[in-house]
Structures are given as structure tokens and as C-alpha cells.
Design a protein around this motif. Sequence first.
Motif, PDB file in Angstrom:
ATOM      1  N   LEU A  99       0.831  -1.282   0.093  1.00 11.08           N
ATOM      2  CA  LEU A  99       0.107   0.060  -0.078  1.00 11.08           C
ATOM      3  C   LEU A  99       1.037   1.250   0.005  1.00 11.08           C
ATOM      4  CD1 LEU A  99      -1.269  -2.396   2.295  1.00 11.08           C
ATOM      5  CD2 LEU A  99      -3.292  -0.729   1.783  1.00 11.08           C
ATOM      6  N   TYR A 101       0.970   5.713  -0.222  1.00 15.67           N
ATOM      7  CA  TYR A 101       0.476   7.043  -0.292  1.00 15.67           C
ATOM      8  C   TYR A 101       0.711   7.632  -1.668  1.00 15.67           C
ATOM      9  CZ  TYR A 101      -0.034   7.101   4.943  1.00 15.67           C
ATOM     10  OH  TYR A 101      -0.213   7.129   6.334  1.00 15.67           O
ATOM     11  N   THR A 118       6.646   2.547   1.686  1.00 18.87           N
ATOM     12  CA  THR A 118       5.375   1.768   1.552  1.00 18.87           C
ATOM     13  C   THR A 118       5.015   0.801   2.496  1.00 18.87           C
ATOM     14  OG1 THR A 118       6.352  -0.361   0.171  1.00 18.87           O
ATOM     15  CG2 THR A 118       5.797   1.939  -1.147  1.00 18.87           C
ATOM     16  N   TYR A 119       3.736   0.376   2.683  1.00 21.77           N
ATOM     17  CA  TYR A 119       3.575  -0.571   3.680  1.00 21.77           C
ATOM     18  C   TYR A 119       2.690  -1.854   2.917  1.00 21.77           C
ATOM     19  CZ  TYR A 119       3.894   4.069   5.431  1.00 21.77           C
ATOM     20  OH  TYR A 119       4.442   5.446   5.664  1.00 21.77           O
ATOM     21  N   ALA A 200      -3.570   2.887   3.096  1.00 22.51           N
ATOM     22  CA  ALA A 200      -1.943   3.130   3.288  1.00 22.51           C
ATOM     23  C   ALA A 200      -1.920   3.668   4.719  1.00 22.51           C
ATOM     24  CB  ALA A 200      -1.328   4.132   2.347  1.00 22.51           C
ATOM     25  N   HIS A 204       0.031   2.010   7.696  1.00 23.67           N
ATOM     26  CA  HIS A 204       1.009   2.877   8.276  1.00 23.67           C
ATOM     27  C   HIS A 204       0.914   2.755  10.009  1.00 23.67           C
ATOM     28  CE1 HIS A 204       3.353   7.029   8.319  1.00 23.67           C
ATOM     29  NE2 HIS A 204       3.741   6.178   9.283  1.00 23.67           N
TER      30      HIS A 204
END
Length: 263
Positions: A99, A101, A118-119, A200, A204
Motif C-alpha cells: 500500500l 500514499y 510503502t506498507y 495506506a 502505516h
Amino acid sequence: METHHRIAVLCALPQEAEPIIEVLHGIERSSRYGTDLVTGQLGEASVVVCVGGMGKVAAGAAAQMLICEYHPDALIFSGIAGSLNPLLEVGDIVVGRSLVYLETNNDIIAECDPFLHTYASDDRLSALACQVLGEQGYRRVPSLAETDDIATAVAATDNDSNRRYTLGTIATSDQFNTDPDVLERTRRVWHGDCEEMEGAAAAHVCAKNRVPFLAVRAMSNRCGEAYADLNRHQSDMTLAAQNAGAAVRAVLSALHVAQIHHA
């Protein structure tokens, strides 16, 4: 000895949460910190479902509240999204391998814990989601990160009536993007398979708290359509919410065979 899990399920909208709430037993409803909450039981899983509202701030705040108040073993985001992957039609699903942003300087964000650009969804939960989708009759198709020849892939699936899913990238935006150049950049730079407005941020917060995370998004439309037009065909949104919810219900029911650990 059996393991009993407390799982948090976060949704932006009531219609995304209802397919999960309707199968819970012994439900109790409450409202806290601007969110609507339902607790209940599904099989071995003790579940709290939260309707947190739309947007990154709402999703991040709701995720942190769930972690602080309920101490979940895992947090699952369930909901609808707009498809960026040409292989995915209305009702098809993206399991969020990663995921990201959009409209954000991710290099600056990554200077702080959890130090990520990123996640990611938890590997065990992602594998379990893919397993249950296969059992539900979905066929896995390539994510945009997995193929350079999307036109050939589309042609190969033209006569395929099966529902489809991919293990791919969910792009989280502050905007309901319709500009073709913006959408193409999301595909090209981030390999975004779908776009939404919360994932995201929830991922996060989970990474920051070391809570395993999973994102399941079903396609309600193709990106590029105006928000006002989307609201004119509620049946597609309902179908997408039901499909995402059914996938998450299956994950919750199968948790007795999955091991979930905090990192």
C-alpha cells in the motif's frame, strides 16, 4: 490448545461493514471517538468492526483507536475501491500486497518510525486471503507489478467469466482522481492495481504499532469515473462491498488454521 483471536476490521462506510456484522454472534454496538463500533464472535475469532469514515486521517485515527482500545492480534481493512488494473472488473478483488500514499513525499515520511516508503499486508494473512478467494471461485490474475504485457493478459481473459483477484498494490489518495494522466502515472510509477482513500494510512499505523495488517478491496468501478456518476449505480458499490465482506468473513472463519504473531 485452541487459539482465540481478537481481530479488528476497519471499514470507511457502513455498507462495507454490514456484510461482516451480519454474520457475527452476540453483537454489541457502541460509538466512540466519532466511529461506530460493533463487537461480536465469528467462529474462534472475537471481532470488533469499526466504521471509521472516509479519508486518510479518519482511517489512521480509527486504526490507532482500535489498537489502543481493543489490542487486536491483527487489523483488516475491508472495502471498495476503483480499479486501475484492466484485468479487474466490478466485483473483483485486490489483496494488498503493498500500500502506498499518493501526493505524499514518501522519502520524508520514511525518516520516522516505521521507516517505510510503502506498507505491506502481513504475509500469512495475505496467503490466507488468497487461499479463501480461490476456494470461493476467484481466479488469480497478474498484478500490474507482475506483467509488462497487460494487453496480452487482457486478451487472454476476455472470455473468462470467473471472478478474479490479484495480490497487488493499493494506492491511497487524498483525491477521487479522474485525470487520465494522474491515473496513468499511478499505474506506471507505483503499479497501482486500485485506488482508494484510506488503506495506506491504516497500514502505516499498524506498521508503527507492529500489528499484522491485511487489506481487501473489491472493485466498485473503474478509475476515471466521476464520484457523482459512481453514486448513480449503487448496485455496483453494493456488490463490491458484499464481495470484500465475504472474503474477510472467510478469512475470519479460517483463522483457526493460521498463526498470527506481532512482529
